[in-house]
Design a protein around this motif. Structure first.
Motif, short mmCIF file in Angstrom:
data_model
loop_
_atom_site.label_atom_id
_atom_site.label_comp_id
_atom_site.label_asym_id
_atom_site.label_seq_id
_atom_site.Cartn_x
_atom_site.Cartn_y
_atom_site.Cartn_z
N LEU A 160 -3.90 -22.99 30.39
CA LEU A 160 -2.66 -23.76 30.50
C LEU A 160 -2.84 -24.96 31.42
CD1 LEU A 160 0.26 -23.76 29.52
CD2 LEU A 160 0.83 -22.24 31.43
N GLU A 161 -3.55 -24.75 32.51
CA GLU A 161 -3.75 -25.85 33.46
C GLU A 161 -4.70 -26.91 32.91
OE1 GLU A 161 -1.72 -26.10 35.92
OE2 GLU A 161 -0.94 -24.18 35.25
N VAL A 162 -5.54 -26.54 31.98
CA VAL A 162 -6.39 -27.53 31.30
C VAL A 162 -5.60 -28.24 30.21
CG1 VAL A 162 -8.48 -27.86 29.92
CG2 VAL A 162 -8.49 -26.22 31.81
N LEU A 163 -4.78 -27.49 29.49
CA LEU A 163 -4.07 -28.02 28.34
C LEU A 163 -2.95 -28.98 28.71
CD1 LEU A 163 -3.68 -27.94 25.26
CD2 LEU A 163 -2.26 -25.90 25.57
N LEU A 164 -2.18 -28.64 29.73
CA LEU A 164 -0.99 -29.44 30.04
C LEU A 164 -1.31 -30.90 30.39
CD1 LEU A 164 1.21 -26.88 32.01
CD2 LEU A 164 1.59 -27.76 29.69
N PRO A 165 -2.32 -31.19 31.22
CA PRO A 165 -2.62 -32.61 31.49
C PRO A 165 -3.04 -33.37 30.24
CG PRO A 165 -3.64 -31.19 33.14
CD PRO A 165 -3.14 -30.29 32.06
N ARG A 166 -3.74 -32.72 29.32
CA ARG A 166 -4.12 -33.40 28.08
C ARG A 166 -2.89 -33.71 27.23
NH1 ARG A 166 -5.35 -32.74 22.78
NH2 ARG A 166 -4.79 -30.54 22.73
N LEU A 167 -1.96 -32.77 27.16
CA LEU A 167 -0.76 -32.98 26.37
C LEU A 167 0.14 -34.06 26.97
CD1 LEU A 167 0.23 -29.32 25.42
CD2 LEU A 167 -0.79 -31.06 23.94
N ALA A 168 0.02 -34.28 28.27
CA ALA A 168 0.88 -35.27 28.93
C ALA A 168 0.69 -36.66 28.35
CB ALA A 168 0.61 -35.27 30.43
N GLY A 169 -0.48 -36.93 27.79
CA GLY A 169 -0.72 -38.26 27.24
C GLY A 169 -0.53 -38.33 25.74
N GLU A 170 0.02 -37.28 25.14
CA GLU A 170 0.19 -37.23 23.69
C GLU A 170 1.67 -37.16 23.33
OE1 GLU A 170 -2.30 -37.44 21.64
OE2 GLU A 170 -4.02 -37.06 22.96
N GLY A 171 1.97 -37.40 22.07
CA GLY A 171 3.33 -37.25 21.57
C GLY A 171 3.45 -35.94 20.81
N ASN A 172 3.96 -36.00 19.59
CA ASN A 172 4.08 -34.77 18.80
C ASN A 172 3.32 -34.88 17.47
OD1 ASN A 172 5.78 -36.46 17.36
ND2 ASN A 172 7.41 -34.95 17.12
N ALA A 173 2.34 -35.76 17.41
CA ALA A 173 1.48 -35.88 16.23
C ALA A 173 0.03 -36.01 16.72
CB ALA A 173 1.88 -37.09 15.40
N PRO A 174 -0.93 -35.51 15.95
CA PRO A 174 -0.81 -34.82 14.68
C PRO A 174 -0.32 -33.37 14.87
CG PRO A 174 -3.08 -34.82 15.34
CD PRO A 174 -2.34 -35.64 16.37
N ARG A 175 -0.37 -32.63 13.78
CA ARG A 175 0.13 -31.26 13.82
C ARG A 175 -0.63 -30.41 14.84
NH1 ARG A 175 1.81 -27.26 8.87
NH2 ARG A 175 1.81 -25.32 10.05
N ALA A 176 -1.92 -30.66 15.02
CA ALA A 176 -2.69 -29.89 16.00
C ALA A 176 -2.10 -30.03 17.39
CB ALA A 176 -4.16 -30.33 15.98
N VAL A 177 -1.58 -31.20 17.72
CA VAL A 177 -0.96 -31.39 19.03
C VAL A 177 0.34 -30.59 19.11
CG1 VAL A 177 0.16 -33.10 20.53
CG2 VAL A 177 -2.03 -33.62 19.45
N ARG A 178 1.09 -30.54 18.01
CA ARG A 178 2.31 -29.73 18.02
C ARG A 178 1.96 -28.25 18.18
NH1 ARG A 178 3.29 -33.35 13.89
NH2 ARG A 178 3.38 -31.87 12.13
#
Length: 361
Positions: free
Chosen positions: A284-302
């Protein structure tokens, strides 16, 4: 899930209404669509104060992808040109290529006309070869069906293995036509489960894939399945693979969460416990910073946001879960909800609970 909601005594009137509606449609109550069930089973909840879209705007329809949507639509009608053009544009963009080839392979499994016509026009095309190999894997699973092995007929299993062997041969052709492309090797990793590759043979295929794309997400997801206990590994091998992937690159941080989904249900009924382990918290601590720079596309990010929500809520971090729901917006089309029965209901219920436990905004 639906039955547990129906058993609440305050929902008796809704239950009777749903029984009548199911009878009118000629289906079981459990088979009513989520769009019918949700307004009746979920308590009225206004998500807008948390910056979330209203319940009735949440959808399981994927975001528009004009290029891919056009290619799929034309392939469904037996036309190959748009798919060929799109696949050619993905050479070197392996994540996008994986997304496109899977969507077109699904079309081919339903109707192979566009593949036959493409073959007639340009039979040695490397994109066609890569697509044909993965389409054969789709056909194999279609022939087998989704039931457990004990409930699958000998005829179904024979068809399954016949298509997988054809796919294995097709991978050789595709790999020879495009030596730099990881896609044929991802396909071989897919079919390794059904063909019961031993560990040594699987690792050889895996080495070929990661030599071409070390962080190939689709390949890692398929490999995780190979290493899980229900196929050719164990809980320990599966989790070890997931941890190694997470530490290799942030884009693979979701792997320990996918592995957690494969663990058996706990006898004590504590569904949150598997999500409270040190490895999930690390992921979770690795994933959250990466998601901070993304939106809701592509589906893999969702999908990554969805699994982050599962981990956040299990660990009492409800306000952060609400933030992830906020970025998802109206999209309930990805995992972990998409792979669940009545996924839209589950999405809306979890969203409401996260808001309530986070407190007023």
């Amino acid at each position: 899930m639906v039955l547990s909601l129906l058993l609440h005594p305050k929902k008796l009137a809704n239950t009777l209404w749903l029984m009548r509606e199911a009878s009118r449609r000629g289906v079981e109550m459990e088979d009513l669509p989520d769009e019918v069930l949700a307004p009746r089973l979920l308590k009225k909840f206004d998500a807008t104060p948390w910056g979330l879209v209203p319940n009735d705007q949440v959808t399981r329809e994927p975001l528009a992808d004009p290029e891919l949507d056009r290619a799929v639509a034309e392939a469904t009608e037996g036309r190959w040109e748009a798919g060929a053009e799109l696949l050619a544009s993905t050479r070197g963009r392996w994540a996008r290529r994986d997304e496109v080839v899977r969507a077109l392979a699904g079309c081919a499994a339903a109707n192979q006309a566009f593949l036959r016509r493409w073959q007639e026009k340009d039979g040695s095309n490397p994109d066609l070869a890569a697509l044909r190999a993965i389409a054969l894997v789709h056909l194999a699973w279609q022939a087998r069906g989704s039931r457990r092995a004990a409930e699958t007929s000998a005829e179904q299993m024979a068809g399954f293995h016949r298509f997988l062997l054809q796919a294995d041969e097709a991978v050789d052709v595709a790999a020879a036509l495009a030596p730099e492309d990881p896609t044929p090797w991802m396909t071989r990793v897919m079919l390794a489960r059904g063909l019961s590759y031993d560990h040594e043979r699987f690792r050889e295929a895996w080495a070929e894939l990661v030599a071409r794309d070390p962080h190939h997400r689709g390949g890692h997801v398929q490999a995780l399945q190979y290493w899980c206990a229900k196929w050719h590994g164990s809980h320990e091998l599966m989790m070890g693979f997931a941890e190694e992937a997470m530490r290799a690159h942030p884009s693979l941080a979701v792997l320990p969460m996918l592995a957690t989904e494969e663990l058996p249900d706990r006898e004590d009924g504590d569904d949150d416990a598997p999500w409270q382990t040190p490895v999930v918290r690390e992921a979770l601590e690795v994933l959250l910073p990466r998601l901070a720079g993304e939106g809701n596309a592509p589906r893999a990010v969702r999908t990554d946001r969805g699994y982050a929500i599962f981990a956040l809520t299990a660990n009492g971090r409800h306000a952060e879960a609400v933030e992830q729901f906020r970025v998802l917006g109206a999209q309930a089309d990805a995992d972990p909800w998409a792979s669940r029965e009545h996924g839209l209901l589950a999405f809306l219920q979890q969203r409401a609970e996260a808001c309530e436990r986070a407190g007023r905004p």
